[in-house]
Design a protein around this motif. Sequence first.
Motif, PDB file in Angstrom:
ATOM      1  N   THR A   4      22.871   7.251 -47.919  1.00 44.75           N
ATOM      2  CA  THR A   4      24.225   6.703 -47.877  1.00 44.75           C
ATOM      3  C   THR A   4      24.842   7.167 -46.569  1.00 44.75           C
ATOM      4  O   THR A   4      24.879   8.369 -46.283  1.00 44.75           O
ATOM      5  N   THR A  63      23.097   2.239 -48.523  1.00 44.92           N
ATOM      6  CA  THR A  63      24.509   1.875 -48.476  1.00 44.92           C
ATOM      7  C   THR A  63      25.114   2.403 -47.185  1.00 44.92           C
ATOM      8  O   THR A  63      24.897   3.568 -46.834  1.00 44.92           O
ATOM      9  N   GLN A  64      25.873   1.566 -46.503  1.00 44.74           N
ATOM     10  CA  GLN A  64      26.509   1.980 -45.262  1.00 44.74           C
ATOM     11  C   GLN A  64      27.922   1.430 -45.182  1.00 44.74           C
ATOM     12  O   GLN A  64      28.194   0.312 -45.605  1.00 44.74           O
ATOM     13  N   ARG A  65      28.806   2.248 -44.608  1.00 46.03           N
ATOM     14  CA  ARG A  65      30.119   1.751 -44.206  1.00 46.03           C
ATOM     15  C   ARG A  65      30.432   2.364 -42.850  1.00 46.03           C
ATOM     16  O   ARG A  65      30.536   3.594 -42.712  1.00 46.03           O
ATOM     17  N   ASP A 101      28.209  -2.437 -44.689  1.00 43.31           N
ATOM     18  CA  ASP A 101      29.618  -2.810 -44.595  1.00 43.31           C
ATOM     19  C   ASP A 101      30.175  -2.361 -43.248  1.00 43.31           C
ATOM     20  O   ASP A 101      29.933  -1.231 -42.811  1.00 43.31           O
ATOM     21  N   GLN A 120      19.942  -3.568 -49.931  1.00 44.19           N
ATOM     22  CA  GLN A 120      20.885  -2.890 -49.054  1.00 44.19           C
ATOM     23  C   GLN A 120      22.301  -3.463 -49.149  1.00 44.19           C
ATOM     24  O   GLN A 120      22.490  -4.650 -49.424  1.00 44.19           O
ATOM     25  N   SER A 121      23.276  -2.586 -48.859  1.00 40.07           N
ATOM     26  CA  SER A 121      24.659  -3.010 -48.695  1.00 40.07           C
ATOM     27  C   SER A 121      25.173  -2.401 -47.398  1.00 40.07           C
ATOM     28  O   SER A 121      25.318  -1.179 -47.293  1.00 40.07           O
TER      29      SER A 121
END
Length: 290
Positions: free
Chosen positions: A93, A119-121, A150, A147-148
């Motif tokens: 993450t 997951t990335q933001r 952002d 994957q997500s």
Amino acid sequence: AEFLDGVRIDVPRGVHWSSPVEVLWVHTEADRPTQQHSRVLVVAADGSAATIVERHLGLGSQPYLSTAVTEVLTGRDATVRHVKIQDEGPAATHFATLVMKPGHGANVESHVVSLGSATQRTAVHALFTEPNAECRLNGVFAAAEQQSLDHYTVIDHAVGGCTSHELYRGVVADSAIGSFIGRVLIGVGATGSSTNQLAAVLLLGDNASANAKPQLEIDNDDVIASHGAAIGQLDAEALFYLRARGISEAQARGLLIEGFVKQVLSSVPVEGLADILSERILARVERAAA
């Protein structure tokens, strides 16, 4: 609050570094979930110029948390080009923030390339507090499997006479999600501001999804501003055109995907890096492109 290690880069007044400086963060394999917190500060004095490449790599399959904070401060008429490559491990993450504050007449660039992590933001903030400055925010992301990825950007024209450009493109395959939200603020009294913003996402399957939301918030009339967003699939006519000339379907799809991302990657200010990143993106989505 938790960082234990960091890097400070000072670019002296009037000095132009001809070679990029690379900051490499590597998360090694562990026998349990772990966390890593990194901090980078770039201070460019008046009239200086530098290119900074910041890479985040992950080894192994254990889940871990990676947070990154980077701040770029420039003096008068300075130029800083920052490239961030996120290639964390498949179970990671990754949360990151980049803040750029250009001085009077300065030029700053952000080039974000998102490949890894589950997951990335990534948030990029560009704040104009001195006139006649310019910023350019570019980004490319390739999401596959579950994957997500952002991306959130804010360009704040707090003073007038500044120019901003923004271009983000993504390729999403399998059941992945790719997102972009970009806000451009032009405050009261920030006359003579100019901005353009565009986001586009390419979906490579029925289960892939994307969110693209450009926003303009303008509080005066004397500005030049445009924005737009598009989400779609590969052009069927372009595929047919290539197939009719003896190119296989897989090769044709690869050429179209490469052309799509190269329009952004070509601006990465490190020689040869655009080709390497393009190959890496194609490798991530090759199963969906087959």
